[in-house]
Design an enzyme around this catalytic site. Structure first.
Site, PDB file in Angstrom:
ATOM      1  N   THR A 117      13.707 -17.704  32.413  1.00 56.30           N
ATOM      2  CA  THR A 117      13.427 -16.706  31.908  1.00 56.30           C
ATOM      3  C   THR A 117      13.885 -16.103  30.325  1.00 56.30           C
ATOM      4  O   THR A 117      15.302 -16.771  29.485  1.00 56.30           O
ATOM      5  CB  THR A 117      14.374 -15.645  32.123  1.00 56.30           C
ATOM      6  OG1 THR A 117      14.819 -14.336  31.497  1.00 56.30           O
ATOM      7  CG2 THR A 117      15.939 -15.800  32.343  1.00 56.30           C
ATOM      8  N   TYR A 141      22.805 -11.956  35.645  1.00 54.01           N
ATOM      9  CA  TYR A 141      21.175 -12.811  35.531  1.00 54.01           C
ATOM     10  C   TYR A 141      20.640 -13.883  35.214  1.00 54.01           C
ATOM     11  O   TYR A 141      20.264 -15.356  35.242  1.00 54.01           O
ATOM     12  CB  TYR A 141      20.274 -11.685  35.751  1.00 54.01           C
ATOM     13  CG  TYR A 141      18.692 -12.588  35.657  1.00 54.01           C
ATOM     14  CD1 TYR A 141      17.847 -13.094  36.400  1.00 54.01           C
ATOM     15  CD2 TYR A 141      17.717 -11.999  34.457  1.00 54.01           C
ATOM     16  CE1 TYR A 141      17.051 -12.994  36.934  1.00 54.01           C
ATOM     17  CE2 TYR A 141      16.470 -12.500  34.638  1.00 54.01           C
ATOM     18  CZ  TYR A 141      16.568 -12.513  35.725  1.00 54.01           C
ATOM     19  OH  TYR A 141      14.989 -13.090  36.094  1.00 54.01           O
TER      20      TYR A 141
HETATM   21  N1  UFG Z   1      12.463   0.599  29.150  1.00 54.11           N
HETATM   22  C1  UFG Z   1      12.408   1.801  28.490  1.00 54.11           C
HETATM   23  N2  UFG Z   1      11.779   2.832  29.552  1.00 54.11           N
HETATM   24  C2  UFG Z   1      11.989   2.605  31.099  1.00 54.11           C
HETATM   25  C3  UFG Z   1      12.092   0.917  30.666  1.00 54.11           C
HETATM   26  C4  UFG Z   1      11.947  -0.085  30.121  1.00 54.11           C
HETATM   27  O1  UFG Z   1      12.786   2.746  27.609  1.00 54.11           O
HETATM   28  O2  UFG Z   1      11.476   2.870  32.021  1.00 54.11           O
HETATM   29  C5  UFG Z   1      12.526   0.139  27.690  1.00 54.11           C
HETATM   30  C6  UFG Z   1      13.506  -0.852  27.983  1.00 54.11           C
HETATM   31  O3  UFG Z   1      14.683  -0.366  27.832  1.00 54.11           O
HETATM   32  C7  UFG Z   1      12.766  -2.516  26.795  1.00 54.11           C
HETATM   33  C8  UFG Z   1      11.905  -2.365  27.186  1.00 54.11           C
HETATM   34  O4  UFG Z   1      11.073  -1.168  27.425  1.00 54.11           O
HETATM   35  O5  UFG Z   1      13.300  -2.108  25.592  1.00 54.11           O
HETATM   36  C9  UFG Z   1      11.390  -2.793  28.176  1.00 54.11           C
HETATM   37  O6  UFG Z   1      11.930  -3.367  29.311  1.00 54.11           O
HETATM   38  P1  UFG Z   1      11.671  -3.726  30.680  1.00 54.11           P
HETATM   39  O7  UFG Z   1      12.960  -3.431  31.703  1.00 54.11           O
HETATM   40  O8  UFG Z   1      10.304  -3.413  31.206  1.00 54.11           O
HETATM   41  O9  UFG Z   1      11.399  -5.046  30.420  1.00 54.11           O
HETATM   42  P2  UFG Z   1      13.321  -6.149  29.954  1.00 54.11           P
HETATM   43  O10 UFG Z   1      13.037  -6.910  28.495  1.00 54.11           O
HETATM   44  O11 UFG Z   1      14.689  -5.445  29.716  1.00 54.11           O
HETATM   45  O12 UFG Z   1      13.876  -7.553  30.851  1.00 54.11           O
HETATM   46  C10 UFG Z   1      13.221  -8.967  30.866  1.00 54.11           C
HETATM   47  C11 UFG Z   1      12.462  -9.308  31.928  1.00 54.11           C
HETATM   48  C12 UFG Z   1      13.623  -9.085  32.871  1.00 54.11           C
HETATM   49  C13 UFG Z   1      14.200 -10.208  31.254  1.00 54.11           C
HETATM   50  C14 UFG Z   1      14.259 -10.161  30.594  1.00 54.11           C
HETATM   51  C15 UFG Z   1      15.087 -11.051  29.333  1.00 54.11           C
HETATM   52  O13 UFG Z   1      11.623  -7.979  32.859  1.00 54.11           O
HETATM   53  O14 UFG Z   1      14.087 -10.161  33.689  1.00 54.11           O
HETATM   54  O15 UFG Z   1      13.457  -9.362  30.066  1.00 54.11           O
HETATM   55  O16 UFG Z   1      15.931 -10.263  27.854  1.00 54.11           O
HETATM   56  F1  UFG Z   1      16.331 -10.726  31.609  1.00 54.11           F
END
Ligand code: UFG
Length: 329
Positions: A117, A141
């Protein structure tokens, strides 16, 4: 005949890879404990319901089925949950990977393809990470996966086993045939959440932070279509079979989109306005996380076919609509 063991093959990404393997005529067996996966997501080969921590079961499977390749997807993937319950992540992601590796070495498995990841990078300088960027995970994680990478490295150094660890960025979208997609309840991923809002499963979408140091103030990520990600696994398999050396590769497109850009794209594709709430930052979110993605192209000769945010969103939305009329079992 080579047989591939796909752990977590009833889950979101594992089921897409297993489908592509099956379509190519590969012989596969899925091992999944169905904690978050679905029986109906296994479209090819046998499903063995069991745990990656069960050494007797895994060893028996490897020997009886003549497995020469393991694709190891089975893992917990929710970052905030890993903060709240770190030992759950170190057991299922790290200790169970150790078990898979021990069984693999004892059974003479040659190839190991591992789901890593972008979370291993933590908050990289400038928001862009190459495979050589220092790994500094900021949550259990990411650390649970990084420790697995270290075990792979050390085992590969002293055994015939070779591996490819693929560091996934933000995976989204679904099978173009509409058979499988992301079905996990209480999803937290942005595109999934936005599509659930469009189909009426959620009243609103929250933007987690509008004061980041980015052009529109919201977080930037590198979204990759699950079909391209799955294809990268098949390329990695071909690479290892051809004698390729163990490698760690970023899986992204190298292009970033902000939360606002994603939500505008979802609203545009759906043709309907969205109820958007501008909320505070979510703990542990980096402002920007985008891949340097040259190495995977040169090492695996991987050519993305779906590097288009609108296409990813359209695919995710089509799946969400389908899921609403016929839930997965
Ligand atoms: N976000 C929102 N609202 C939501 C969900 C997400 O604004 O309801 C934003 C988050 O703050 C972030 C972006 O959208 O800026 C992406 O968020 P996600 O939750 O879709 O994904 P992440 O980047 O947090 O997570 C992904 C993978 C994880 C991994 C991570 C690495 O899903 O498994 O990248 O940083 F660990």
């Amino acid at each position: 005949m080579s047989t591939i063991l796909v752990t977590g093959g009833a889950g979101y990404i594992g089921s897409h890879v297993a489908r592509q393997l099956g379509e190519r005529g590969e012989d596969i067996v899925t091992l999944d404990n169905l904690s978050t996966g679905f029986r109906s997501a296994v479209l090819h080969g046998d499903l063995v319901v069991g745990d990656t921590g069960d050494a007797d079961l895994v060893s028996r499977l490897l020997h009886e089925r003549g497995i020469d390749t393991i694709m190891h997807f089975a893992a917990h993937i929710v970052v905030p949950e890993s903060v709240a319950d770190p030992l759950k992540y170190y057991r299922n992601n790290t200790v169970n990977t150790r078990n898979m590796l021990e069984c693999a070495v004892n059974a003479g498995v040659k190839n190991f393809i591992f789901s890593s990841t972008a979370a291993v990078y933590g908050i990289p300088e400038g928001g862009v990470a190459s495979e050589d960027t220092p790994t500094q995970p900021i949550n259990p994680y990411g650390l649970s996966k990084l420790m697995s990478e270290w075990m792979l490295r050390d085992v590969a150094a002293v055994t015939p086993l070779n591996y490819v660890a693929l560091r996934y960025f933000n995976v989204a979208g679904a099978d173009p045939g509409g058979r499988i997609g992301q079905a996990t309840p209480e999803a937290t991923h942005l595109i999934k959440v936005a599509c659930e809002h469009i189909v009426g499963k959620r009243d609103q979408v929250s933007i987690f932070g509008t004061d980041f140091d980015t052009p529109d103030g919201t977080g930037i990520r590198d979204y990759i279509h699950v079909e391209d990600l799955a294809a990268a696994h098949l390329r990695a398999l071909d690479y290892l079979r051809a004698g390729g050396t163990s490698s760690i590769l970023n899986c992204g497109y190298g292009q970033g989109f902000s939360v606002r850009q994603v939500l505008e794209t979802v609203a545009g594709i759906a043709g309907q306005p969205m109820n958007i709430d501008e909320g505070p930052r979510r703990a542990g979110d980096p402002p920007k996380l985008v891949a340097r993605a040259e190495r995977i192209r040169s090492t695996l000769d991987w050519q993305p076919q779906h590097a288009d945010l609108a296409g990813i969103v359209a695919s995710a939305l089509a799946w969400e609509r389908k899921l609403q009329s016929s839930p997965m079992t």
